[in-house]
Design a protein around this motif. Structure first.
Motif, mmCIF file in Angstrom:
data_model
loop_
_atom_site.group_PDB
_atom_site.id
_atom_site.type_symbol
_atom_site.label_atom_id
_atom_site.label_comp_id
_atom_site.label_asym_id
_atom_site.label_seq_id
_atom_site.Cartn_x
_atom_site.Cartn_y
_atom_site.Cartn_z
ATOM 1 N N ASN A 154 -8.054 -2.244 -1.477
ATOM 2 C CA ASN A 154 -8.224 -3.575 -0.903
ATOM 3 C C ASN A 154 -9.249 -3.562 0.218
ATOM 4 O O ASN A 154 -9.816 -4.583 0.540
ATOM 5 C CB ASN A 154 -6.899 -4.059 -0.298
ATOM 6 N N ASN A 155 -9.382 -2.417 0.846
ATOM 7 C CA ASN A 155 -10.178 -2.322 2.053
ATOM 8 C C ASN A 155 -10.935 -0.998 1.998
ATOM 9 O O ASN A 155 -10.360 0.024 1.616
ATOM 10 C CB ASN A 155 -9.253 -2.371 3.273
ATOM 11 N N GLY A 167 3.059 -0.464 -1.174
ATOM 12 C CA GLY A 167 3.047 -1.058 0.152
ATOM 13 C C GLY A 167 1.761 -0.772 0.880
ATOM 14 O O GLY A 167 0.912 -0.036 0.417
ATOM 15 N N ALA A 168 1.617 -1.382 2.022
ATOM 16 C CA ALA A 168 0.426 -1.168 2.842
ATOM 17 C C ALA A 168 0.689 0.025 3.752
ATOM 18 O O ALA A 168 1.589 -0.001 4.562
ATOM 19 C CB ALA A 168 0.145 -2.415 3.657
ATOM 20 N N ASP A 169 -0.072 1.085 3.605
ATOM 21 C CA ASP A 169 0.208 2.323 4.320
ATOM 22 C C ASP A 169 -0.865 2.677 5.320
ATOM 23 O O ASP A 169 -1.028 3.831 5.656
ATOM 24 C CB ASP A 169 0.348 3.472 3.325
ATOM 25 N N GLY A 170 -1.611 1.721 5.764
ATOM 26 C CA GLY A 170 -2.659 2.052 6.702
ATOM 27 C C GLY A 170 -3.857 2.631 5.985
ATOM 28 O O GLY A 170 -3.888 2.772 4.764
ATOM 29 N N LEU A 171 -4.864 2.981 6.767
ATOM 30 C CA LEU A 171 -6.075 3.545 6.214
ATOM 31 C C LEU A 171 -5.840 4.999 5.810
ATOM 32 O O LEU A 171 -5.253 5.778 6.573
ATOM 33 C CB LEU A 171 -7.215 3.481 7.227
ATOM 34 N N PHE A 216 -7.984 8.286 5.089
ATOM 35 C CA PHE A 216 -9.318 8.781 5.403
ATOM 36 C C PHE A 216 -9.699 9.942 4.498
ATOM 37 O O PHE A 216 -8.851 10.766 4.122
ATOM 38 C CB PHE A 216 -9.372 9.269 6.851
ATOM 39 N N TYR A 246 -3.065 6.447 14.653
ATOM 40 C CA TYR A 246 -3.470 7.553 13.791
ATOM 41 C C TYR A 246 -3.516 8.835 14.622
ATOM 42 O O TYR A 246 -3.789 8.809 15.823
ATOM 43 C CB TYR A 246 -4.862 7.299 13.202
ATOM 44 N N PHE A 293 -2.365 8.455 9.154
ATOM 45 C CA PHE A 293 -1.723 7.233 9.599
ATOM 46 C C PHE A 293 -0.325 7.518 10.137
ATOM 47 O O PHE A 293 0.469 8.206 9.483
ATOM 48 C CB PHE A 293 -1.661 6.267 8.419
ATOM 49 N N ASN A 314 4.813 -0.597 8.722
ATOM 50 C CA ASN A 314 4.596 0.579 7.892
ATOM 51 C C ASN A 314 4.658 1.831 8.740
ATOM 52 O O ASN A 314 4.345 1.800 9.922
ATOM 53 C CB ASN A 314 3.220 0.510 7.216
#
Lengths: 111, 118
Positions: free
Chosen positions: A30-31, A95-99, A101, B35, B45, B56
């Motif tokens: 999504n991002n 679910g949305a788990d953050g970025l 990397f 982070y 994260f 989250n």
């Protein structure tokens, strides 16, 4: 598992050269963001580019979401471009788990 | 607009102690994420807060916790510090809530807090 892979891991170039950094991701996103981490550790936003192409001065980026990759182009490199470049994504599934990397590309521009 | 601010910038603690780090998001931003960056594990994260609620959480032990206040400022706490908690802790803010399809707005990072555990 869900992965973000960046290549090359290290890149050494002469000032004035052009470079292409690649980010492959294992699932729909999504991002997608590109960052440059400065020597003090701060992540500087370069592009927010979940799809399409953007340009900002000597830098440009392209994301082909259907083929799950993004490219960061740096033209006419300067020594100040040195540092670590990160690609980070948020995956669509679940679910949305953050970025998430990648491990980064360490770029060194020599004078 | 002022950027994301984090305090303190540097911190030295000993094993077994606890630590609290603070993050003030960009004015008007309501979502704050944390982070951890280490040489071995890279950037990982920790958790994300929106409207004072943790939405989250990453794969970290319960010693890592956080909260968000009504003005969107956030704190994270690490209890019973271990040597492996030495890291750069980065906070990021974004403009709005996660959308229905779980996409995020662009995230902007603060300068980080460098924690050393002796």
């Amino acid at each position: 598992g869900i992965q973000v892979e960046q290549s090359p891991p290290d890149l050494i170039l002469q000032e004035g050269a052009n470079s292409t950094l690649r980010c492959n991701f294992s699932d729909s996103v999504n991002n997608l963001q590109w960052f440059h981490q400065n020597p003090w550790g701060q992540l500087i936003n370069l592009f927010y580019i979940p799809s399409g192409t953007k340009q900002n001065g000597r830098l440009s980026a392209t994301t082909v979401a259907t083929e799950r990759y993004s490219l960061l182009y740096i033209s006419s490199s300067q020594t100040t471009d040195s540092g670590v470049y990160f690609c980070a994504v948020t995956f669509s599934g679940g679910g949305a788990d953050g970025l998430t990397f990648g491990k980064g590309t360490h770029l060194i521009i020599q004078p | 607009k002022a950027g994301v601010t984090q305090t303190p910038r540097y911190l030295i603690k000993t094993r077994g102690q606890q630590v609290t780090l603070s993050c003030s998001p960009i004015s008007g931003h309501r979502s704050v994420s944390w982070y951890q960056q280490t040489p071995g594990q890279g950037l990982q994260f920790l958790f994300e807060y929106f409207s004072e609620t943790q939405r989250n959480k990453g794969n970290f032990p319960g010693r890592f916790s956080g909260r968000q206040f009504s003005n969107s400022r956030s704190e994270m706490n690490v209890s019973t510090l271990e040597l492996g908690d030495s890291a750069l802790y980065l906070c990021a803010s974004s403009g709005g809530p996660p959308l229905r399809n779980f996409s995020y707005n662009e995230q902007f990072f603060g300068p980080g807090t460098r924690l050393t555990v002796l």
